[in-house]
Structure formats: C-alpha cells, structure tokens
Design a protein around this motif. Structure first.
Motif, PDB file in Angstrom:
ATOM      1  N   ARG F   7       0.113 102.103  46.373  1.00 14.00           N
ATOM      2  CA  ARG F   7       0.798 100.942  46.008  1.00 14.00           C
ATOM      3  C   ARG F   7      -0.162  99.680  46.430  1.00 14.00           C
ATOM      4  O   ARG F   7      -0.128  98.657  45.604  1.00 14.00           O
ATOM      5  CB  ARG F   7       2.056 101.178  46.902  1.00 14.00           C
ATOM      6  CG  ARG F   7       3.108  99.700  46.567  1.00 14.00           C
ATOM      7  CD  ARG F   7       4.028  99.717  47.486  1.00 14.00           C
ATOM      8  NE  ARG F   7       4.950 100.669  46.818  1.00 14.00           N
ATOM      9  CZ  ARG F   7       6.138 100.433  45.936  1.00 14.00           C
ATOM     10  NH1 ARG F   7       6.206  99.094  45.661  1.00 14.00           N
ATOM     11  NH2 ARG F   7       6.986 101.221  45.684  1.00 14.00           N
ATOM     12  N   ALA F   8      -0.443  99.604  47.562  1.00 12.68           N
ATOM     13  CA  ALA F   8      -1.227  98.390  48.069  1.00 12.68           C
ATOM     14  C   ALA F   8      -2.526  98.349  47.146  1.00 12.68           C
ATOM     15  O   ALA F   8      -2.860  97.180  47.024  1.00 12.68           O
ATOM     16  CB  ALA F   8      -1.630  98.805  49.551  1.00 12.68           C
ATOM     17  N   LEU F   9      -3.200  99.252  46.849  1.00 10.03           N
ATOM     18  CA  LEU F   9      -4.322  99.146  46.095  1.00 10.03           C
ATOM     19  C   LEU F   9      -4.011  98.406  44.580  1.00 10.03           C
ATOM     20  O   LEU F   9      -4.574  97.528  44.279  1.00 10.03           O
ATOM     21  CB  LEU F   9      -5.001 100.658  45.603  1.00 10.03           C
ATOM     22  CG  LEU F   9      -6.418 100.561  45.207  1.00 10.03           C
ATOM     23  CD1 LEU F   9      -7.385 100.130  45.960  1.00 10.03           C
ATOM     24  CD2 LEU F   9      -6.674 101.797  44.460  1.00 10.03           C
ATOM     25  N   LEU F  10      -2.854  99.218  44.015  1.00  4.75           N
ATOM     26  CA  LEU F  10      -2.435  98.455  42.838  1.00  4.75           C
ATOM     27  C   LEU F  10      -2.012  97.283  42.747  1.00  4.75           C
ATOM     28  O   LEU F  10      -2.240  96.335  42.137  1.00  4.75           O
ATOM     29  CB  LEU F  10      -1.310  99.387  42.376  1.00  4.75           C
ATOM     30  CG  LEU F  10      -1.683 101.040  41.858  1.00  4.75           C
ATOM     31  CD1 LEU F  10      -0.368 101.900  41.723  1.00  4.75           C
ATOM     32  CD2 LEU F  10      -2.650 100.909  40.777  1.00  4.75           C
ATOM     33  N   GLU F  11      -1.291  96.877  44.029  1.00  8.09           N
ATOM     34  CA  GLU F  11      -0.770  95.449  44.149  1.00  8.09           C
ATOM     35  C   GLU F  11      -2.006  94.383  44.070  1.00  8.09           C
ATOM     36  O   GLU F  11      -1.835  93.453  43.575  1.00  8.09           O
ATOM     37  CB  GLU F  11      -0.165  95.350  45.484  1.00  8.09           C
ATOM     38  CG  GLU F  11       1.342  95.788  45.163  1.00  8.09           C
ATOM     39  CD  GLU F  11       2.293  95.755  46.356  1.00  8.09           C
ATOM     40  OE1 GLU F  11       1.791  95.438  47.576  1.00  8.09           O
ATOM     41  OE2 GLU F  11       3.413  96.078  46.282  1.00  8.09           O
ATOM     42  N   GLN F  12      -3.087  94.797  44.842  1.00  6.39           N
ATOM     43  CA  GLN F  12      -4.240  94.149  44.986  1.00  6.39           C
ATOM     44  C   GLN F  12      -4.726  94.103  43.604  1.00  6.39           C
ATOM     45  O   GLN F  12      -5.431  92.787  43.016  1.00  6.39           O
ATOM     46  CB  GLN F  12      -5.394  94.636  45.845  1.00  6.39           C
ATOM     47  CG  GLN F  12      -5.207  94.615  47.399  1.00  6.39           C
ATOM     48  CD  GLN F  12      -6.316  95.089  48.226  1.00  6.39           C
ATOM     49  OE1 GLN F  12      -6.466  96.110  48.056  1.00  6.39           O
ATOM     50  NE2 GLN F  12      -6.912  94.134  48.916  1.00  6.39           N
ATOM     51  N   VAL F  13      -4.752  94.910  42.557  1.00  3.49           N
ATOM     52  CA  VAL F  13      -5.449  94.542  41.470  1.00  3.49           C
ATOM     53  C   VAL F  13      -4.410  93.862  40.626  1.00  3.49           C
ATOM     54  O   VAL F  13      -4.704  92.959  39.779  1.00  3.49           O
ATOM     55  CB  VAL F  13      -5.354  96.090  40.661  1.00  3.49           C
ATOM     56  CG1 VAL F  13      -5.766  96.105  39.116  1.00  3.49           C
ATOM     57  CG2 VAL F  13      -6.406  96.972  41.367  1.00  3.49           C
ATOM     58  N   ALA F  14      -3.182  93.831  40.710  1.00  3.03           N
ATOM     59  CA  ALA F  14      -2.055  93.193  39.794  1.00  3.03           C
ATOM     60  C   ALA F  14      -2.595  91.811  40.440  1.00  3.03           C
ATOM     61  O   ALA F  14      -2.096  90.717  39.676  1.00  3.03           O
ATOM     62  CB  ALA F  14      -0.601  93.610  40.383  1.00  3.03           C
ATOM     63  N   GLN F  15      -2.590  91.420  41.620  1.00  6.88           N
ATOM     64  CA  GLN F  15      -2.765  90.187  42.044  1.00  6.88           C
ATOM     65  C   GLN F  15      -4.302  89.600  41.767  1.00  6.88           C
ATOM     66  O   GLN F  15      -4.662  88.365  42.398  1.00  6.88           O
ATOM     67  CB  GLN F  15      -2.496  89.931  43.662  1.00  6.88           C
ATOM     68  CG  GLN F  15      -1.111  90.280  43.876  1.00  6.88           C
ATOM     69  CD  GLN F  15      -0.777  90.864  45.368  1.00  6.88           C
ATOM     70  OE1 GLN F  15      -1.799  90.744  46.172  1.00  6.88           O
ATOM     71  NE2 GLN F  15       0.337  91.270  45.861  1.00  6.88           N
ATOM     72  N   GLY F  16      -5.062  90.233  41.080  1.00  3.49           N
ATOM     73  CA  GLY F  16      -6.312  89.951  40.798  1.00  3.49           C
ATOM     74  C   GLY F  16      -7.313  89.835  41.937  1.00  3.49           C
ATOM     75  O   GLY F  16      -8.546  89.369  42.158  1.00  3.49           O
ATOM     76  N   LYS F  17      -7.014  90.420  43.372  1.00  2.00           N
ATOM     77  CA  LYS F  17      -7.838  90.497  44.119  1.00  2.00           C
ATOM     78  C   LYS F  17      -8.831  91.530  44.266  1.00  2.00           C
ATOM     79  O   LYS F  17      -9.793  91.764  45.064  1.00  2.00           O
ATOM     80  CB  LYS F  17      -7.013  90.603  45.665  1.00  2.00           C
ATOM     81  CG  LYS F  17      -6.077  89.477  45.981  1.00  2.00           C
ATOM     82  CD  LYS F  17      -5.313  89.796  47.171  1.00  2.00           C
ATOM     83  CE  LYS F  17      -4.325  88.637  47.458  1.00  2.00           C
ATOM     84  NZ  LYS F  17      -3.238  88.807  48.535  1.00  2.00           N
ATOM     85  N   LEU F  18      -8.670  92.567  43.307  1.00  2.00           N
ATOM     86  CA  LEU F  18      -9.499  93.767  43.233  1.00  2.00           C
ATOM     87  C   LEU F  18      -9.897  93.890  41.651  1.00  2.00           C
ATOM     88  O   LEU F  18      -8.989  93.956  40.922  1.00  2.00           O
ATOM     89  CB  LEU F  18      -8.823  94.839  43.745  1.00  2.00           C
ATOM     90  CG  LEU F  18      -9.662  95.932  44.395  1.00  2.00           C
ATOM     91  CD1 LEU F  18     -10.543  95.403  45.541  1.00  2.00           C
ATOM     92  CD2 LEU F  18      -8.884  97.054  44.700  1.00  2.00           C
ATOM     93  N   THR F  19     -11.067  94.024  41.220  1.00  2.01           N
ATOM     94  CA  THR F  19     -11.188  94.171  40.029  1.00  2.01           C
ATOM     95  C   THR F  19     -10.979  95.634  39.687  1.00  2.01           C
ATOM     96  O   THR F  19     -10.903  96.650  40.737  1.00  2.01           O
ATOM     97  CB  THR F  19     -12.602  93.930  39.451  1.00  2.01           C
ATOM     98  OG1 THR F  19     -13.299  95.250  40.156  1.00  2.01           O
ATOM     99  CG2 THR F  19     -13.289  92.630  39.988  1.00  2.01           C
ATOM    100  N   VAL F  20     -10.779  96.121  38.365  1.00  2.99           N
ATOM    101  CA  VAL F  20     -10.341  97.378  38.017  1.00  2.99           C
ATOM    102  C   VAL F  20     -11.737  98.467  38.423  1.00  2.99           C
ATOM    103  O   VAL F  20     -11.340  99.376  38.981  1.00  2.99           O
ATOM    104  CB  VAL F  20     -10.319  97.649  36.601  1.00  2.99           C
ATOM    105  CG1 VAL F  20     -10.308  99.067  36.072  1.00  2.99           C
ATOM    106  CG2 VAL F  20      -8.930  97.038  36.169  1.00  2.99           C
TER     107      VAL F  20
END
Lengths: 250, 250, 250, 250, 250, 250, 250, 250
Positions: F7-20
């Motif tokens: 969940r944390a990882l996905l949230e980072q992606v959703a927030q643009g903090k992490l690229t796919v």
C-alpha cells in the motif's frame, strides 16, 4: 539398420551388386569400434553432431584418454567426460587437451558447440551443497548445444529468492530443478512455470534424507503437473534429457 | 500476476484510473473460482488453450459434475476427468455430456482438440495389464492436442514385437514407455530412439514387484540416456509431460 | 550316510564283524577334517571330482594357504580361491603355486580341468564395471569343468551389440547374465534364448541403484520365463549353479 | 528371424524367386497372431513342442478361452493356464475342455505330455500353507514334460521329516524348494543334494515375514552353493526353470 | 525403592527416628555414583553378585579405566568390558589389570566367577566369520557365571556337522545360535532341541544380506517354536539373556 | 513484501513520488546480500533480534568466516555456526573471534544473549553417546535467548535416574528429548510432563538401529500426546523449534 | 532317534532279535502320523507331556477337528488351537469339545494342566488394542503349565500405572511385554526387573507404525539388557518361549 | 504423586493423622478409574481443565459410550472422540448426546470451550483429500481451547493460493501444515512464517507416496527451520501439540 537401408541392401543383392555372403556380413557388421575395454558407438556420435560423452567414474585415466583420442580421430568436435575426479583430470590432461570444471567434476575436450536449441534451459538448485550436481547438468546441456541460465541457492525456505527470478523461469524452454533434503523445489517451480521440469534429487542431507531418497520420493509425488525425475545425483541425465526437449531433432 | 500485469496495474494507479485501495484489492484478488470444496484455476485453463483436468479419484460424482459445469461456463472447450470409476462416470454422465473411456478410466467432456504438436507421441506398453495406465497417458496426450500412436504388448521378453515397430519409434517426438514388473522396456526403447522417453512404472506384478517399486527403480537406473520417470501408475503425468515436450509453447 | 551305507553297516553288526560300540562311533564319525579354524569337507571334494572352493573373503592368507595345502594332500587337482585381494594373493603365492586372475579376484591352485559339460556356458555382462563379477562367474565355471564364452559390454542400451551375438547366445546350454543398474539384460536375454538364464545383479550404479537392489528386483520380476537369480555380486554362485545345469551328474 | 533364415531369404531374392518388396514385407511380418488384446507367439509354441502357457491372472475368462482356442487351432497339444481362480475356471470350462486343479490354481487344456526329461524333479515344500505354490510348480513341470515327486510338509523345524526322504532328494535332477516364513528349506536342501535347487519364497507368514521378503532374502543369502531364486510365489517360474535344467534341449 | 523399603522408611518417620525432610531427601537419593561422564548403578552390581558390564564402544580408554577403578573400589569382583578394540585394550591395560580376548573384543578385569547356573549354555555359530559375535556371547555368559560349550562352524549347508553334536545340543539349558547370511541355523536348532534358543543375527554376508537384515528376518520368522531374537551382532545381549534363563535368580 | 508495504509503495506512485519503473524495480529488489557462494537474508536476522545461524557442514572455513564477517558488519550480535569440525573451527578462529564448543560441534561468534523466554527448556538425553546432539540443541536454544537445563544419561533402562529429575521436567516450558537406539525416552517424558516435547532421534546404536531409523519410528509412534519429531541428529532444529515455543514472539 | 535308541536298535540286530531289513525300515519309519494334509509329530507331544499346539490360521475347521481327534486318540490331554476365528471355532466345536477364548482367538481342547513351573509369568501389555496378542501369550503359557498374571493397559505414557505393579513385575520368573506403536514398554520393564523379558511387538498403530515394524525395531534396540524379541503379533511364540524359561526341563 | 504431595503425606504420618498402613495404601492407590477394558486417568483431565480425549478407533461404541459417561460423572465439560466412524457415531449417539463432525471423524460430547490461548492456530492443508486429517487437527485444537483458522486447498503447485493468505499465516501463534504426496507445504510455510510449524504428513497419494512415507520424509528433511513432525495422518497429535504451544500453561 532401418527399413530404408534394408531395402537398399536387398536391392543391391537383387541387382547382383552384392553377394549373399557380403550381405549377411554387412547385416552383422557392428557400428562400433572395439577398444578391448570399451566399444565406441560412432553412429551415435555422427547422428547427434554434438558432444560425445565418456562416463569417467569407472575408467582409468589411461582408458579415458584412449577413448577420447579415438573419438577425436573419428572427427568428434566436443567430448564431455563426466564424474572425473581432479586427480584423474590431471592425468588425462597430460595426454589430451582438457578443460576441467572442478565444481561439476566434468572435463571437456574440444570447444563447446554454439547453442542451437529452441530456447534456454534454466538450471535451478536449492542450496550450495547441490551445486556440483547442478553444474554437471548445466555443463552437459551446454556441451550438447544449449544456452543455459544458472539460478543457484533458490531453495523454497526463502521463497522470495526464487520469486525474484520468476521471469527467467517462465521464459525457459525447460527447467532443471536440482535439490536434496525435501526436494520441494521441483513442485514449487512446477507450479510456477509452463515448460517441462526435469527434477534431479541429490544426496545432500543427513538422517532421514537417506542419501537422496527423501528428495526422490518428494519429486516423484510432485503435486505439480509437468515434472519428471531422473536418478539421484544424475545431473548428466537431466542435462541430456533437457537438451532433447530443447532440440526439435534431439 | 506477472511483471507485465503488475506494470499495467501500477500505470493505472499513476494515471489516477485506479485508486490505491482498488489496486491493493486487485493484487489480492484470487485468480481462481472457489466452489467451497475446490478452487478452480481459470488462469491456467486460459493459458494453455487446451484441456483442463479434473483429478477424479478423490471427488464425488456431484463435485466432479459441478466443477465441469463451472469450467464449461468459463468457456473451456475440453475437460479431462482422470481416475474416474465406471460407477462415478455413470453418475457424472447424468449431469454433463460425457465420453467415458473405461480402459483408461478417463472421462472427456467436450471435443478432443485437433493435434497441434511438433510431432507424434508414441505410447508403448509392456503387457496387457499395463494397458489402463497406457491409455490414461495416451488419452491425456490427445486431450492436450497431440497425435498419438499406441504400441501395446511389446514387452522385452519378445523383443521381435518391439523391433517390428522400430520405424514408428524412431520417428516419434517423444515416447511414453509404460511397464510394470522389471520395467526394462524404458531402457531398451531409450537405447533405440533419439527422442525423450518418459517412463511410467506400473503397479503390475506380484511378490518382489512391490507394487511398482521394482519397475520404478529399474527405470530410474536406466543405462540409456534420455529417460526420465514419473510416479507409479501416473499415466496422466506422462501424457502431460510428453505434451509439453511436443509443444513449442507448452 | 545314505540308506545303502546304513544297510552295509548294520549287516556288519549282524555278522559280528563290527561291535555295537564301533557302529555307534562310526555313525557319529565326521566326514570332514578339522583345521581348528575351518572344517574341510573331503566328501564333497571327492564327490564332484572337480575343483574344491575356498571362500577367501573372511580368511587370512595363512589360513587360505593352510587349507589349500590340506586339500592338495588329499589329492585335490584344482582349487578355486574366490574373493582374493591382490595383497592376499601375493602372500598366498609365497606358500602355494597360485595362478591369480585379478579382474575376477580369483586364485587357482593346480590346473583347470578339461571341460566335460553338456554344452557351453555364455557369460554376458552389461557394462565394463560389471566385469569383475562376470569374471568370477566365468572362472568358477571353468574351474568346475565347463567351456565358457564371454560376451562383455553388451548392455541393453545398445541392443545391436547384444543382437550381434544372438547365435552364440542361442547355442548355449546356460547363460549367466551379469548386470547392475536396471538389470534389464536378464530379461532381454531371457526372451531371446531357450536355455536357463542365471541372473547376477551387481552393485554397480549409484543413487537409486541402492547397491544392487534395483537390479536384483528387476531380475526377480523378469517378464521372461527361464530366469532365476542369485545374490548381488555373487558371480561364484552363478558359475557354480550354471555348472550344475551343464553337467548330467552335477 | 535367425541368421540361417536371413540367408535363405536373401538367396531367394538373389535368385529372383522373391521380389524386394515381398522380402521387406516378410522381414517385417510378425511371427505372432494378434487377437487385439494379446499377441500369441506361435514360434515359441512350436519351438518347445510341449505346453504353451497362458497367464490367467490379468485376463477375463472370455479372453482366456479365446486364446486357448486360437492355440488349439494352431495344433497346440497342451495348454497350461496359471493363476486361474475357481470362478474363472468354471467360466472357461464352458468354452473349452478344462482339467482344473484348484490347489495350484491351474487349468490344463489337452493331455499332459509324457515325461521326456533327463531325470526327476522333486518339489519340496515347508508347510501346508506353501502347497498352492508348490502345486503350481509341480503342475507346470509336468505340463512341460517332466516326472515330478512331491515332498510336502518337510519344513526344517522337523528335520527328521526331510531326512526321511534323503534318498529321493539325492536322486533328483533338480529340486524345487518352496518355503515361506524364514525360507531355510532351500539352504538345508542345498547342503544335502548335488543337483541345482530352485528356491521359491512364498508369501506365507505374518508380521516380519513381510509378504515373502524374509524368505526371499534368506534364499538369496543361502550359505549352500547351488541355489538360485525366483520371485515370491512364482511356482510357475520355478517349474519352468527346473524343466529347462531337466531337458538337454530346453 | 520397593514396598518393603517404603514401609520401613515411613515407620521411621512415624517413630520420630527420621524427620520429614530427611525422608524426602532419602526418597530422592540416587542409587548411583556420578562420574560426570557416566552414572554407575551400584545397586545393580550388588544385586547380581556377578559381573558388572562396561559398554566400551562409545567411551575413551581413560573413561573405561576410571569406571573400572570405581567399580573395583565398590568391591566388584568381575568387570566385563565389551566392544573393546585392541588399541583401546592396550591403553586400558596400562591402568587396570586386564585379560583381553581379541576374537570377542572383550576385556575382563578380575577373575571369571565359578559357574553356578542350572545347566550349560551352548553357543553355536554358522561360519568362521560369525565367531567374533559368538565369542562375545560366550564370554559374556561365562563372566555372568555360566558353563559354556562352543560349537563353531556348524552352518546348515553341512548339516552333518551340526548333527554330529546333537547330544550336546539336546542337553543344554539354553542355546545361543549365532548366524549371518540366511540365518537358518536358529530354525534348524530350534527344531532339534527342547530348550530356549536365543538367536543372534550377524552382519556377516554381502549384497542382499543387508548388514544382517536377512538373518534377522529369517530368525524372527523361525518356523520352530522356542526361538527369540536379539539385535544384529548383539552377542552380549544373547549371553546376558541366556544367563538369566540359566539362573533361577537371574 | 506484505500488504502494508505494498500500500505504501502504491501511494508513493499515486502521489508521483515514485515512477512506475522504480516501483517495478523495488518490487523485485531482493532483501538479501549476495556473497556469490551464499545469499544472506538480513531481514530474518533483524526480525528475530537474536542469533543468526550458519550451517557449517557444507562450507569451507573461508566461506564461514566471510559470512560471519558480513553478518557482523550488518550489526548482528550473536552468530551460531553449527556442524563445525574442530579443524574448521581452528581455521575460522584465525579470522573471527570464535567460542568453540567441541562436544556440540558449535562455534559462537559474539556474546550469547540474555535469556528472554517464557520459561526454561530442559534438554534430556538417553546415553552418553547422545550428548553431541543434545549439546547442539542446548547451545542453539541458548544462542536464541533461552535458559536451559541439561539432564544427560537419563535413559529409560534406569528409570530412577529420570524420575529423580521429575520436578525439573514438570516445570519446563518445553522439553527436548534426545535418544538413539529405541528412542523410548520421548514417550516416557511425554507421559510425565504437560509441556511440548520435541523429540530428536539420534544415529546412536548398531544393527537394527539403522542409523537412527528405529528411534525415529519409535518417536513418531509415541503413545504419549504432545510429542513431535525432528530429523535424525537434528539437535539444531530441536533447539530452534523449542525456542519458538518458549517465545511469545518467536 | 537319539543315540540311546540307535544303540538299542543296533543291539537288537547284533542279538538277532531284529533282521537287517526290519532295522532299516525302523530307521526310516517316521515318528509322525500322516493325515494327508498334515503330519502330526507324536514324539514332540509325548516329550513335553503338556499341550500340543495346532496353528489354526491356515487350516479348515474340518482339518483342525481331524488333527485334534487324532491327537486325542494318541492320549494327548490338552490341545491348544491358535489363530482360530470365531466362525471356525463354532464349526470345530461341533466336532470336538472346545473351550473357545475369543479375545486371544484360542481354542482349548481338554483341561488346562496344573501349573508346574519354577515361578510366575507376567504378561504386560501397553494398550487395550494389544490385548488379543497378550491373551494369546497368556493362554499359551497356561496351556503349557504356567501360572500367569496379566497386567494390561500399563503403557509407558502413564508410567504410574506400570509402577503401581512393580512388585508383581519384580517377582516374576519371566515377563512377556506386549506393545505396539513405539514399543517402549519392553525397555522400561527391562530396566525395572531382573528376569528375562520376552518382547512381542504388535501390529497396533497406524502410519509410521508400519504394521508393527516401529515396535519391532524399538524392541530389538532396547537399551535395557535382558530383552529378546519374537515376531510381530506372535503371542504364541512368546508364551511358548517364556514357558521354556519357566521350566527346568522345558 | 509429586514431591509436594509426598511431603504432605509424610507429615500426616509424622503427626499421627495417618497410619503407616494407610500411607502405604495411599502411595499405591491408582489415580485412575478402572472400567475393566480401560483405565481412565482423571488426574490428567483435571489438570488440563479442558477436553478429555477418547481414541475411538479400537473401541466398540458401547465402550466409548461407557467411558464418556464415566467422564461426565467426574465433571468433565468437553469430551473429544477421535477416529469415530459414522456407524459408530450413530450408535454412540443413542447413549450420549453427541455432536458428530463427519469430515474429521470426530465426535464431541459437551460444549466446546471458549478459546483461551495466546493466539490463533492456522490449519493449512494441501489438497481436498487432506481435509479429513486437517479437520481432525482443527477440531482437536478447538476442543482444547484454541481459536483456529482453516486454510484448505493451498498446495504449493498453486503458490498464489497460499501467498494470498500470507497475512493470516504470519499472524498465527502456530501453524499446522497438513499435506500428502510430496509434503512440500510444510517447508514453504516454514520459510514464510516465524512461528512453529507442526507438520502432518497424510497418506494421500498413490504409488511412490507409499501411504504417506514420501510426505513424512519430506517434512523431516524440511530445509526451513521451525518445523517438527507428527505421525502420518495424526491430525489429533498436531492439534494437541499446537495447543500446548498456544497455552502458557499447556
């Protein structure tokens, strides 16, 4: 001698090109060279076009060198010598040029052929102790013209190590699963991939491992479809079998 | 869920098309349908495009029929039911249209697929008592899209029977060797052909046959290269494995 | 003491030529010589007229030499010493004139008898590793007055090697089939010939060969009629048994 | 097809008496009749001139009757049906004239041949429970043209019973020793006689008898020379093997 | 602590001669001396009045000598040390006066007691290789106060050797039958005598002897009544057990 | 990677903090350090907070020392090296500070942790020969933070030795019962105590002990409830398992 | 025929009281009555003066009744029929007066003899499922003239049950320990008493009990001295053996 | 009777509150009720405060009902009857109020206790055929006061099914892993979780599954730490053992 050759032979007799005695002789002629202590089947060598194999465990270094020399005279490009101890390898190496791989106890005479298989063979092993058998399998496959990928130390007790290589496993044409102790690796891989899994139980373990019997039974009873099994510690057999799968004309 | 699907999912999250909660849910969603007494893995069915298999031995006729019905609803064309007794078959047949082959104890729902393999699978068996296991292997291979040739009653005690079919054996893409008692058939065929031989020990025999153990050990110790082994009486496993060999994309 | 001897003894008592006490004594008298560490059965030696056998494995070189000397004193022409290591042979050879055959670990004292059997005994073996056991069988048969023919390295994985000798096999009075690993040689020969086949499993192999158990079970379950089995590695027993078959008066 | 026949065939081709196509066909022609569920090897029947054998255990009464009828059509004088239950015998008896011996579970079609062996075969058994296997051996030997003598209930726990028949034992051409439990009968007889002893372990016993394994191991380890062993309960195999010993041309 | 001692203890408490705390302590007091690496049970030694036994296999020479010294200090007359290698015996002998019997690998400290049993124990063995185990049994029996008679090399393959000693066998109070290979000696003796037969399988043999398993199974399945069995090679156990039989107060 | 981390990882992606691409990479990142010959799972070490274990049997001293050094670099306080021979220990000791306990063949790097378990683990063993396995179990338990009590040489043949320690047994949180031969110790203790008994069969014994199989079967069939079993000689496994029982958060 | 009888016979010949032919005949005359399906050894019956035994498992009720009738005609007072099913007992009971004890599957013809042994035989069993075997042992002992004491359900998992009977155990002349599963009872009793313990493993249990093998191995490996073992479920053998121990003249 | 009780008893004697005879009697008084066919240990029942267990397999319905009634009279709240066939359950149900769970072949008398364990026990099983054993384990655990979670049909051939429940597995206090065939489930779970895994091999499978032996060996050789094993099909034993782990005061 297959049907076509039989017909050709008979036609020669019918046409008077061959006497009856010669035909009888030819029918009996052996397609192998007799060195006294071993009969070399040159037909098989020519048929496969790849490596010829010498089982080194029950032969003296001199015998091994003599067989290899005879094979080279027949034009063999690659010769694989299995179950070759470091001591024997040192002695053989004084008579023929030998590339010795100690981990897999394998000696190679000549160059390894270029891979010409349908795909790649993945060799996966459970623990570090299983590596000699895994290496025997991998080197055999390479000597028979296969591209290989080694995935070692991916036992099921640390599933994440195996799953980290899921992609490589799923893209294989065949997987060789090498494991001792409880041999669960074959079942787990068998459940993950869609290609044939050739399972090799190893004699690694102690107590109720019974020299590989526990792993053998485990692999024979795999709940995953698509798993077949070779003898305990038979890395060569697995590499040979996987190579057959990976070649249209085995 | 493989890497490509994971990437697609993550991209949907990144693009706002999927909420985080939905993604978590989807990652946990099971790729199988739960009937209470069994979980049907539809992914596997779709992936292979051929027959789905139901292991009939431990299920009631009602359970078998329910699973088959669920599979048909998912669009499955061919369903193979193994280890199906005549009595169970009669009951299943009242609920789904069933083609029952008593010799191999196999029921087939739907039509057998057209063969699309690389070559032909030869199923050879030693004696008449081995025929049920051989049939299980042959029908499994056919249900998975393979052309098969049956060579029954070609045990090594009458070598001429086997040699009479040398040509068929040598042209196979894979051979399934089914034998009980001393299981020598696998070794002899393994020495004759150049394709993979999948050996199936059977529980045929008495006394020191030990329910198939003698044949199993014999096959594991085959002096011919290119032989691997499945569990005693596991005709299905051999048919499945040979089919994988016979398909580029197993 | 058989019925005829018993009658003769009783008649001597009835005729007063023998006292009762002497008769009781004679009935108890042992037909063997006691060397302390072994009792030599001279009756057996005389009865067979051929070689007497010393099982060398559990005796010291001095004991072996002493037994052989005692036998020679009794007029024995040929003495066969089995399971004799090269080291022990060297020591025995300093005390009696010894013809040592290292391959079969057999020592021969005296001359081999002329063959006087009904026919010829063929000794066939699967691989080079089986040769020591095969030699033990062949030398035993020769020491017991049989003509032998050795067919070595004719394992079933290269069937053509065996079939090339079909004529010799079919003309034998008995065949000794020596094989390790899967032991299929006995079955295949059993299916080809019409004479008795004495099967000798060997401890050659590894893993699931279990020290000869796989070959033993395979041979006991031979699908060919006319095959019987001796203990693992028991070349002597097979040679002895085949010699009995090959002699009208064994 | 042996060498002489091959030569004759080739000569016919050379002389233009046979076309090449006909020769190929003839080389492939099977020397057995195919009934669908079984292939009958008429060559073997003719070769031996005595009884042909049907293994009844795995065949339906209808199949057995059909095979027997086919054999009779080929001129077979005596047919031996082994492992035939009383129920199956009753059914077979309605289709062919059958002499059924319940103790040995053997059915005989046609007359038993006159004994034409070199001597007599003694069948000795340990206890009453071993009698079915002993009868299978004795009837098999008789059907193959041997005179037999039955010595039943002569187990080693009452040595005087066995010794009372020493004369008969010592005059045999071969002895079949049938025993379950500890199987010591074979060793004791092997030490008494000078002819070959064919040992048959039986599954008689309980507990650590392990269905005949104790007797089997005991017999394989016989300290007497001249003993070989067949499978557990394999009375037929022992009778067949002893008959080979008892016939110059087996 | 048996009922009588418990009563005495409680009476002392009731009479105020012993405090409650002392009684609890005494109930817990251990009847053995603790040497750190072993606990010596002096009760047992005193109870039997004969030899105390030290199992030498798993102890160092120093430990053995220390235990023996402690036993001597407690007044033990005879100490038996089993499974004592010649090397260890040499070392122990430097610390205590030792009578070492190499054949049976037994060391004796002190004098052997005078026989005081009900009768004589006969120790019979099959072959010369069984002699070490037989000696272990005989020496153990002697150290425990029994007269023994050794009948060695009386295996069943030469029945006359055994029958020559029928009288001695029939007059024994107990017979210890020691045999490897097929272990038939126990059954044959069990059928001849009317006293208990203690059977000792030995690990003598090869191949299917499986380290004594064949003899063990054979003995457990003895068709003679009055036979019981101890562990493979357990000569000590048989001597101990036979001594119990031979003493009214074991 | 568990649900929360996903969940944390996905949230980072959703927030643009992490690229796919980074997310895919991170999902594949392995939680272990790769030394070439072994992969060290640091997650496991941190999770348990106590000792990390190196299985010494199949590794060279250099490999062991390298792994230990890497673990120390990661902050590991205690490292347990099992199956370490005295020779290997001497070599390892030259590279890392090692506390070597020869009896249990265990090396310890760092300090043993303070006991923090729920109670005490009693390690009971049958005979002096079982002590190495018992020590392996006890030291393992101590290295994992448990208080232990050793009760050695309390085999059931001298029941009073065991009963003298009844109080200690009954107050344990878990008992490890180590025994070879007949393995009865586990059942007897299992009947006396109310806590879990972890049974360790040892390979101590001879003959029908079959390298620990007798003890293993005995323990699996314990008539006492509350007994479970680990592999033959697996003292480490028992100590590890008992430690899990003795810790709320294993 | 023992030495004394031989002498008497010879003296009769010497004195002309017996012709040579008559003597030969007499020497051959069998000391047993032949009923066709069984030979009854009347010598043994007379020798022991107590019960004669019929093994009922492999005989028909009619055969059993006929043997019993023949024994009664010879003057036998007590006949013990073992392994007698209730159905067979009912049928036998219509022909001879039978006292049937269902629990031990034993039938008794005639009266039980008065105990005349040296002491008492205690029969101890582990669980209720072991009672049939224990009863077979106890009734056998009683039929052979022994006083018995039954201690049932005293398995080692509830040690207090066994210890409650310590006094009775310690006063026995022999103890029969009957137990399935892990068979620890024999070792524990062996450690408590000073008389011989005859151990009977039973086939009670499931899974890894392997039909009594676990208990058998456990008992063979007993760490207590003074334990010997009979076959699995062989209550009769144990009762017979213990009776021999309990009689000076067995 | 533990030390505290012994002291109290002795104090009563010292204070004259108890005569010596009464004390002796009390020391011998059995802490169990004797029903003739079974001894009920009420101490154990009281000690645990939860369910008492009746092993139903070897008892008649009447015996089971009588034992249950006696337990209820003693105030037992919950009684668990294992291995109870539907037929026996029907009969028992006419005499005591019975809640019968057919899948696990378990009958429950009285109410299940409220869970009072330290955490939750997860019961995971490989295939549908393993469910009866898994249910026996789960119901046993519940009857002994544990909260359970069932994860069925999560075999390793479909790893995603197991991984979908990773969270539940990781939060368990103990996991019971039930699997037949190759038994890999225990190793895979053992590698995933940090709590003790109690492995139960089942007899599910055919051929080389050998009635559960393959799974048993696999589990004993688990490459994951923290796995111990109970007997084949012993669901009760696993439930009982896991309950002990899950209770501070087992």
């Amino acid at each position: 001698m297959d049907k076509k050759e039989t017909r050709a032979l008979l036609e020669q007799v019918a046409q008077g090109k061959l006497t009856v005695d010669e035909a009888v002789l030819r029918l009996k002629r052996q397609p192998f060279e007799d060195l006294g202590f071993a009969k070399i089947d040159h037909h098989r060598a020519l048929r496969q076009g790849v490596a010829e194999v010498i089982y080194g465990a029950s032969k003296t270094p001199d015998q091994i060198a003599a067989i290899a020399a005879a094979m080279l005279r027949q034009g063999q490009q690659t010769i694989l010598i299995t179950r070759l101890s470091p001591e024997a390898a040192a002695q053989v190496g004084t008579q023929v040029k030998l590339d010795y791989r100690e981990m897999g106890r394998i000696g190679i005479v000549g160059a390894l052929p270029r891979p010409d298989g349908l795909g790649r063979i993945v060799v996966a092993s459970g623990g570090t102790s299983d590596m000699p058998v895994a290496e025997e399998a991998a080197l055999t496959a390479e000597a028979l013209g296969n591209e290989t990928l080694r995935l070692y130390d991916v036992g099921v007790a640390g599933l994440e190590r195996l799953l980290a290589h899921l992609e490589e496993l799923m893209s294989a044409r065949a997987v060789i699963a090498v494991a001792g102790m409880e041999g669960a690796l074959a079942s787990v891989i068998g459940g993950l991939v869609d290609c044939p899994v050739v399972a090799v139980p190893t004699s690694v373990g102690y107590g109720a491992a019974f020299g590989g019997v526990a792993a053998l039974l485990s692999m024979l009873n795999s709940c995953a479809s698509g798993v077949s099994v070779v003898n305990i510690d038979n890395g060569f057999g697995a590499g040979y079998f996987a190579s057959m799968i990976n070649h249209r004309e085995a």
